[in-house]
Write a protein that holds these residues in place. Structure first.
Motif, PDB file in Angstrom:
ATOM      1  N   ALA A 116      -4.836   2.942  -2.971  1.00  0.00           N
ATOM      2  CA  ALA A 116      -3.841   1.940  -3.353  1.00  0.00           C
ATOM      3  C   ALA A 116      -4.219   1.314  -4.691  1.00  0.00           C
ATOM      4  N   ALA A 117      -3.315   0.480  -5.227  1.00  0.00           N
ATOM      5  CA  ALA A 117      -3.566  -0.150  -6.521  1.00  0.00           C
ATOM      6  C   ALA A 117      -4.797  -1.044  -6.492  1.00  0.00           C
ATOM      7  N   SER A 118      -5.156  -1.558  -5.323  1.00  0.00           N
ATOM      8  CA  SER A 118      -6.329  -2.421  -5.184  1.00  0.00           C
ATOM      9  C   SER A 118      -7.641  -1.654  -5.214  1.00  0.00           C
TER      10      SER A 118
ATOM     11  N   PRO B 123      -7.597   1.688 -13.447  1.00  0.00           N
ATOM     12  CA  PRO B 123      -6.396   0.856 -13.511  1.00  0.00           C
ATOM     13  C   PRO B 123      -5.156   1.597 -13.031  1.00  0.00           C
ATOM     14  N   GLU B 124      -4.126   0.852 -12.731  1.00  0.00           N
ATOM     15  CA  GLU B 124      -2.861   1.450 -12.279  1.00  0.00           C
ATOM     16  C   GLU B 124      -2.309   2.365 -13.356  1.00  0.00           C
ATOM     17  N   GLY B 125      -1.809   3.503 -12.956  1.00  0.00           N
ATOM     18  CA  GLY B 125      -1.310   4.485 -13.894  1.00  0.00           C
ATOM     19  C   GLY B 125      -2.357   5.500 -14.312  1.00  0.00           C
ATOM     20  N   PHE B 126      -3.563   5.400 -13.742  1.00  0.00           N
ATOM     21  CA  PHE B 126      -4.643   6.322 -14.088  1.00  0.00           C
ATOM     22  C   PHE B 126      -4.315   7.742 -13.654  1.00  0.00           C
TER      23      PHE B 126
ATOM     24  N   THR C 142       0.814  -1.219   0.000  1.00  0.00           N
ATOM     25  CA  THR C 142       0.000   0.000   0.000  1.00  0.00           C
ATOM     26  C   THR C 142       0.847   1.267   0.000  1.00  0.00           C
ATOM     27  N   LEU C 143       2.134   1.136  -0.328  1.00  0.00           N
ATOM     28  CA  LEU C 143       2.999   2.312  -0.287  1.00  0.00           C
ATOM     29  C   LEU C 143       2.780   3.206  -1.510  1.00  0.00           C
ATOM     30  N   ARG C 144       2.605   2.602  -2.663  1.00  0.00           N
ATOM     31  CA  ARG C 144       2.386   3.393  -3.872  1.00  0.00           C
ATOM     32  C   ARG C 144       0.887   3.691  -3.990  1.00  0.00           C
ATOM     33  N   THR C 145       0.520   4.947  -3.946  1.00  0.00           N
ATOM     34  CA  THR C 145      -0.885   5.353  -3.979  1.00  0.00           C
ATOM     35  C   THR C 145      -1.078   6.465  -5.000  1.00  0.00           C
TER      36      THR C 145
END
Length: 412
Positions: free
Chosen positions: A393-395, A341-344, A234-237
């Motif tokens: 988070a990515a989730s 999605p990630e990178g949005f 959960t570090l990358r948000t």
């Protein structure tokens, strides 16, 4: 036999005007060697009132026995020092997400190793201060993420100091350190804005080496929290910011339509305080109600960007009328943003107080228990011109919640 009063005080009364009286029932005025008049000290004994006698050994009712007063340190009248900084991190030279590198600086004056940080400037919010100080001391402008534990300690001059920290990823390179990962540690000169008497060196270090190099043990809690988020994934948000429009004219005193109601002078000041705060997260997707008070709130921030209209979407569903027409559309919009999605990239939603209840209800199921505790739970949800910053988070789970508002005179 005592001498007469006139001779008894003759030596002490030199310099007084007139001779002292010889009456024994009135205290005499006496002058000291400097010619300043004074009276003899009065006896502290007071005769008991007639008809009221106290029996020996009996205490007066309602009075507790006196206790010894413990000496305490007088509070420091000087205000405490408030500062902000960031623990910038990047992936290490391996693919293991827990093997990250962090950015440290060495003080030129004291020679100690710590996190880049600095004092808050007048009119500056804590996140703005953190970004500015890290940029000045290292040359890397960070993108702030999750808040980390604060650090408090006492300065050599006796004042208390509190430093607020965030996790941060290296963003725009201003000068100094490269944001790209390298094998082993990397050290270089500080950022171009750092004065030579403040920062002697800045370095990317593996976590194990950084932990050993930190001078103060009090700097460890933010690092431990950062590593816990890294281990949990959960570090990358990415930020999702909910912004209530700035203070607008009263409904009762506005002759025009509801959609045209403008901002007050306080509201314009609140809007002018937003560009620096919103630039901390630089949201790429701006979703706003078309009504005037929302558009006017965003206008200063839009004008501060290289391309004012980039990512801007004007959505009638975010207005009060849009909520009345179909409340579920607001919920579906927020769900779409959370599940992106990630990178949005980061998002901002600017809307009205009546819409905020639906917004908070849509965000609550996505919050972790800790984040849910920071989510507004009652009307008015947010103050005028106040921003709710959620960290997604990515989730799609919201793992952190913060609230910020610029300092504007007259706002409530």
């Amino acid at each position: 036999m005592n001498p007469p009063a006139s001779s008894r005080y003759s030596g002490a009364a030199q310099g007084c005007t007139g001779a002292p009286r010889a009456r024994r029932d009135v205290p005499l005025t006496i002058c000291d060697s400097r010619g300043v008049s004074r009276r003899p000290a009065r006896s502290s004994h007071r005769p008991a009132k007639a008809g009221k006698t106290r029996k020996p050994g009996k205490k007066k009712a309602g009075h507790a026995p006196r206790r010894a007063v413990r000496a305490t340190r007088a509070p420091d009248p000087r205000p405490p020092v408030v500062a902000a900084g960031a623990l910038c991190w990047r992936p290490g030279s391996t693919s293991d997400p827990s093997r990250i590198e962090v950015l440290l600086v060495r003080s030129a004056r004291w020679g100690d190793w710590s996190w880049p940080k600095g004092k808050v400037a007048p009119g500056e919010t804590l996140p703005e201060c953190a970004v500015r100080e890290v940029t000045e001391e290292t040359g890397v402008r960070p993108a702030l993420g999750l808040p980390l534990p604060s650090v408090g300690y006492r300065l050599p001059d006796g004042r208390d100091k509190t430093v607020h920290y965030w996790a941060g990823t290296p963003g725009k390179l201003v000068g100094g350190l490269s944001p790209e990962p390298v094998s082993g540690s990397a050290a270089t000169a500080p950022g171009p804005a750092a004065r030579a008497e403040e920062i002697a060196e800045a370095a990317w270090l593996p976590v194990r080496e950084a932990r050993a190099r930190l001078t103060r043990e009090s700097d460890l809690p933010p690092l431990e929290a950062l590593l816990e988020h890294a281990a949990a994934g959960t570090l990358r948000t990415r930020p999702l910011i909910v912004l209530r429009h700035a203070k607008a004219r009263s409904r009762a005193h506005w002759p025009g339509t509801e959609g045209d109601r403008p901002l007050t002078s306080v509201g314009r000041s609140q809007a002018n305080a937003l560009p620096g705060l919103l630039a901390v997260w630089a949201p790429e997707h701006l979703l706003t109600s078309p009504w005037a008070r929302c558009m006017l709130t965003l206008r200063p921030y839009l004008r501060s960007r290289p391309d004012p209209d980039a990512g801007l979407e004007i959505l009638p569903l975010l207005s009060e009328q849009g909520l009345r027409n179909d409340p579920d559309r607001v919920t579906r919009l927020l769900r779409t943003v959370l599940d992106a999605p990630e990178g949005f990239g980061g998002s901002l939603v600017c809307t009205h107080r009546p819409v905020l209840e639906t917004v908070m209800a849509a965000l609550a199921p996505a919050c972790t228990p800790q984040a849910l505790a920071g989510l507004p739970a009652a009307n008015p949800w947010l103050g005028t011109g106040e921003a709710l910053v959620t960290h997604v988070a990515a989730s799609g789970r919201i793992v952190g919640v913060e609230r910020f508002r610029g300092e504007v005179p007259g706002q409530k």
